[in-house]
Design an enzyme around this catalytic site. Structure first.
Site, PDB file in Angstrom:
ATOM      1  N   ASP A   1       0.808  -1.219   0.000  1.00 52.52           N
ATOM      2  CA  ASP A   1       0.000   0.000   0.000  1.00 52.52           C
ATOM      3  C   ASP A   1       0.843   1.274   0.000  1.00 52.52           C
ATOM      4  O   ASP A   1       2.021   1.262   0.384  1.00 52.52           O
ATOM      5  CB  ASP A   1      -0.910   0.032   1.231  1.00 52.52           C
ATOM      6  CG  ASP A   1      -2.068  -0.944   1.128  1.00 52.52           C
ATOM      7  OD1 ASP A   1      -2.072  -1.771   0.202  1.00 52.52           O
ATOM      8  OD2 ASP A   1      -2.968  -0.868   1.996  1.00 52.52           O
TER       9      ASP A   1
ATOM     10  N   HIS B   1       3.632  -2.454   3.092  1.00 52.64           N
ATOM     11  CA  HIS B   1       3.657  -1.097   2.537  1.00 52.64           C
ATOM     12  C   HIS B   1       4.966  -0.849   1.789  1.00 52.64           C
ATOM     13  O   HIS B   1       6.015  -1.374   2.181  1.00 52.64           O
ATOM     14  CB  HIS B   1       3.505  -0.062   3.656  1.00 52.64           C
ATOM     15  CG  HIS B   1       2.206  -0.153   4.391  1.00 52.64           C
ATOM     16  ND1 HIS B   1       1.966  -1.096   5.373  1.00 52.64           N
ATOM     17  CD2 HIS B   1       1.062   0.589   4.285  1.00 52.64           C
ATOM     18  CE1 HIS B   1       0.738  -0.943   5.843  1.00 52.64           C
ATOM     19  NE2 HIS B   1       0.171   0.078   5.204  1.00 52.64           N
TER      20      HIS B   1
END
Length: 291
Positions: free
Chosen positions: A111, A256
């Site tokens: 992400d 992430h």
């Protein structure tokens, strides 16, 4: 030899010929039978003799104008490709947490990117092991790093929508939610040529408007099964252990590649990805699901 001296047989033949000629002129003989391929021969109906209108003889026959066949003006049913209703993305009440029907396969997701400091390292590791992952990008990051967005697409990774500026969507108006999601879909489509098919709400904060707007834009909501909590920078070993311990068929792993120092996330992927493959897990990209 005069007329009265002709042989009787010749006189009879001439008389018969005269009778036949008169009958033909009066329309007493049927027309030549009409032949239709594949159908028995039938004689055309004999037209009725016109009424006499005096010494001038019968009026000329008037042909009725030919009308266009109604059949030719109507569409022929049963031909051509059948019409199909356009597919619509269902409006869900909860996000998808794991992917079924994948066998012994898992989904890795990243992400907040793309970030030129960390995304290239993740792409390099995925390329080395020839696996595909999902990247849920933020519009403002994608707009500034379109080259990385294209690299993701070229390598066969799935690019998802993670809003424009990573806000808490449940605190926004409906129009604000739409702006965040729609603007990100636009920059993705303009950059790689295809709109995203998956959406993830920042912080995992979903509401009815989020599900509805995502569906209207053609995206499915995807959450996660295993959270590495890599944003807390717990250490490379801890991140890798969380992934290995949570491994199972259909699992969706959250990591992430932006939003802070993600060097541990990059290093952890280099550690746990070979181990997952050695344990017989496949790393895949989910296809569009339908209810």
């Amino acid at each position: 030899m005069n007329k009265d001296q002709m042989p009787s047989r010749r006189r009879a033949l001439l008389a018969g010929a005269a009778v036949l000629a008169a009958a033909g002129q009066a329309g007493l003989f049927a027309a030549e039978p009409t032949v239709i391929r594949g159908a028995p021969r039938k004689a055309a109906p004999t037209p009725a003799a016109p009424a006499q209108t005096g010494a001038a003889g019968p009026p000329p026959r008037m042909r009725q104008p030919v009308k266009a066949s109604t059949y030719r003006l109507q569409p022929v049913t049963g031909y051509g490709p059948p019409r199909r209703a356009p597919l619509r993305t269902p409006v869900r009440r909860a996000p998808i947490l794991r992917m079924s029907g994948l066998g012994r396969k898992m989904v890795l997701t990243f992400d907040d990117g793309p970030d030129p400091r960390y995304t290239p390292g993740i792409l390099s590791t995925l390329r080395k092991h020839d696996v595909r992952a999902m990247f849920f990008v933020c519009g403002e990051m994608a707009a500034d790093n379109k080259d990385l967005l294209r690299e993701m697409a070229d390598d066969g990774h799935a690019i998802g929508n993670h809003t424009w500026s990573h806000p808490l969507l449940t605190s926004l108006s409906r129009s604000g939610v739409r702006d965040e999601i729609e603007s990100t879909s636009e920059v993705i489509e303009k950059t790689v040529g295809e709109p995203p098919l998956w959406f993830r709400a920042p912080y995992g904060a979903w509401n009815r408007a989020t599900f509805q707007i995502g569906a209207e834009l053609g995206m499915e909501p995807l959450a996660w099964t295993v959270d590495t909590l890599d944003w807390t920078t717990p250490g490379t070993g801890t991140i890798a252990t969380r992934v290995i311990d949570g491994a199972a068929p259909g699992v969706v792993v959250l990591s992430h590649d932006a939003g802070g120092d993600r060097s541990q996330s990059v290093a952890a992927l280099r550690s746990y990805l070979p181990d997952l493959l050695a344990e017989g897990y496949g790393i895949t990209v989910p296809r569009r699901r339908r209810i």
